[in-house]
Structure formats: structure tokens, C-alpha cells
Design an enzyme around this catalytic site. Structure first.
Site, short mmCIF file in Angstrom:
data_model
loop_
_atom_site.label_atom_id
_atom_site.label_comp_id
_atom_site.label_asym_id
_atom_site.label_seq_id
_atom_site.Cartn_x
_atom_site.Cartn_y
_atom_site.Cartn_z
N GLY A 1 0.78 -1.24 0.00
CA GLY A 1 0.00 0.00 0.00
C GLY A 1 0.81 1.28 0.00
CG ASN B 1 1.61 3.43 -5.83
OD1 ASN B 1 1.96 4.49 -6.34
ND2 ASN B 1 2.22 2.28 -6.05
CG MET C 1 -1.56 -8.19 -6.23
SD MET C 1 -0.84 -7.39 -7.67
CE MET C 1 0.04 -8.78 -8.37
NE ARG C 2 -8.82 -12.39 -6.53
CZ ARG C 2 -8.51 -13.67 -6.68
NH1 ARG C 2 -7.29 -14.10 -6.43
NH2 ARG C 2 -9.41 -14.54 -7.07
CG LEU D 1 -11.23 -5.99 -10.89
CD1 LEU D 1 -11.03 -4.48 -10.88
CD2 LEU D 1 -12.07 -6.43 -9.69
CG ASN E 1 -4.05 -0.76 -12.48
OD1 ASN E 1 -3.82 -0.96 -11.29
ND2 ASN E 1 -3.41 -1.42 -13.45
CG HIS F 1 1.23 -1.86 -15.49
ND1 HIS F 1 1.03 -3.12 -14.96
CD2 HIS F 1 2.17 -2.00 -16.45
CE1 HIS F 1 1.81 -3.98 -15.59
NE2 HIS F 1 2.52 -3.32 -16.49
CD GLU G 1 12.79 7.98 -4.88
OE1 GLU G 1 13.14 9.04 -5.43
OE2 GLU G 1 13.58 7.10 -4.46
CD GLU H 1 4.69 2.33 -9.27
OE1 GLU H 1 3.64 2.03 -8.69
OE2 GLU H 1 5.55 1.47 -9.54
C1 GRF Z 1 3.24 -0.93 -7.62
O1 GRF Z 1 4.46 -1.10 -8.26
C2 GRF Z 1 2.13 -0.75 -8.63
O2 GRF Z 1 2.54 -0.09 -9.78
C3 GRF Z 1 1.76 -2.18 -8.95
O3 GRF Z 1 1.90 -2.87 -7.74
C4 GRF Z 1 2.81 -2.20 -6.89
C5 GRF Z 1 2.05 -1.91 -5.63
O4 GRF Z 1 2.88 -1.37 -4.64
N1 GRF Z 1 0.46 -2.24 -9.56
P1 GRF Z 1 2.22 -0.70 -3.36
O5 GRF Z 1 1.32 -1.76 -2.72
O6 GRF Z 1 1.45 0.50 -3.80
O7 GRF Z 1 3.36 -0.35 -2.46
#
Ligand code: GRF
Length: 194
Positions: free
Chosen positions: A13, A15, A92-93, A95, A109, A111, A174, A176
Site C-alpha cells: 500500500g 501508492n 492483485m485480482r 476484475l 490503475n 502499472h 518513487e 509512482e
Molecule cells: C506498484 O508497483 C504498482 O505499480 C503495482 O503494484 C505495486 C504496488 O505497490 N500495480 P504498493 O502496494 O502501492 O506499495
């Protein structure tokens, strides 16, 4: 009126935390109203609670193969909290089209690659193997096809000599943390087309 946002997580978590922190600013056009995890043990849940954000757990394992039943439960939580926008952040599911269509144009999302390159998993390893000079992350609207859909924002870093999967992943992460809040702001202010 600020948009009411739910963040869906499965793990760490980071992000999610970046979005929560950005949304603390008075002039930010969205508030994080809810964090939902499909895993009861996701570390991100504790961070959300510590930040005073409401949390819910919708444990997919309780639904067996009933993907739509799981998604109905998710949808129920989102509606109960009058959510306007959904941010997937390490959720990680996969949809189903049913859920994606229901939230079409209102679900983002992040990525860890410069889409449309490197959809799917192990993006950092694959970028290194491909000899990329730059690598990055993308925020996009969610459509039924995985890691596709209109791009809202994208940013990149230089791949350095001697980079490993870990060092590259850390630099992209970082980035992201700045990219997602910026993208959510644009969407919440209606400055994007889905
Ligand atoms: C991130 O790299 C995101 O881009 C990908 O999964 C990772 C999640 O990291 N979809 P976090 O749980 O936000 O630390």
C-alpha cells in the site's frame, strides 16, 4: 465538492499512502473515503487505519470460484460509502467485465511500466532484459483487457548501468508516488477523457 475515492489494495500500500497524503491538501479535489483490501493481512490496512481512513476487507477466498459474488460484495462496499472514483493500487485480482463496466470511466490503475510495453507481472525484470534505456509507470483507466485502457499519465526514469530489478523497482516506485496523485487530481478535476 471533493470526489469520494476508494483505494483497492492487496499488499504493502505505498501508492495508497501517497494518495492519502496528497489528499490531505486542502485544495486537492478528492478525498480518500475508503480503503478496501481483498487480503485480511495486507500491511497497507494498518497504514490506512493509522491515517484515519475507513477500511474494509472483502476476502476473495470466502467466495471460492464465484468471482462475480466477490465483486458484488466489493461493489456493495463502494456504494455504501457513496464512492465516485476507484483507484487500484497493487490490487492483485483480475476484475470481470461486469465490474469493470459498472465502474467504467471511474476506475484507475497504476502499472509499473511504460504501457503498452510490459503488461502483466515482473515488469522491471523484463525491462532490464529488453535493454530498455528508460522505464517507468503508467496510470490508466481500467477496461476489461488487463493493463490496457486510456492512459491518464505516464512518467519515466533512466535505466542505469548496473541496475538490478530491485534498484530499478525502487526508483520507479518513487516516481509512482508522485504520478498517481497527479493523475487522480486530473481525473477528479475532469481534465481527462476516459
Ligand atoms: C506498484 O508497483 C504498482 O505499480 C503495482 O503494484 C505495486 C504496488 O505497490 N500495480 P504498493 O502496494 O502501492 O506499495
Amino acid at each position: 465538492m471533493k470526489k469520494r475515492v476508494a483505494i483497492l489494495i492487496s499488499g504493502r500500500g505505498s501508492n495508497m499512502t501517497a494518495l492519502i497524503e496528497a489528499a490531505e491538501a486542502k485544495d486537492y479535489p478528492a478525498e480518500i473515503a475508503l480503503v478496501i483490501s481483498n487480503r485480511p493481512d495486507a500491511p497497507g490496512l494498518a497504514s490506512a487505519r493509522a491515517a484515519g481512513v475507513a477500511t474494509a476487507i472483502v476476502d476473495h477466498t470466502r467466495f471460492g470460484d464465484e468471482r462475480e459474488a466477490f465483486e458484488h460484495a466489493l461493489d456493495g462496499e463502494l456504494r455504501k460509502s457513496r464512492i465516485d472514483l476507484v483507484c487500484l493500487a497493487g490490487f492483485m485480482r483480475l476484475l470481470t467485465p461486469w465490474f469493470v463496466t459498472r465502474w467504467s470511466g471511474r476506475m484507475l490503475n497504476i502499472h509499473p511500466s511504460l504501457l503498452p510495453q510490459f503488461k502483466g507481472l515482473q515488469t522491471h525484470r523484463r525491462a532490464l532484459e529488453a535493454g530498455m534505456k528508460r522505464h517507468g509507470a503508467t496510470v490508466h483507466f481500467v477496461v476489461p483487457e488487463m493493463d490496457s485502457g486510456p492512459i491518464v499519465a505516464q512518467d519515466s526514469v533512466a535505466v542505469r548501468e548496473g541496475d538490478t530489478e530491485e534498484t530499478l523497482a525502487a526508483r520507479v516506485l518513487e516516481l509512482e508516488h508522485k504520478l498517481y496523485p497527479r493523475a487522480l487530481r486530473a481525473v477528479a478535476e475532469g481534465r481527462t477523457e476516459s
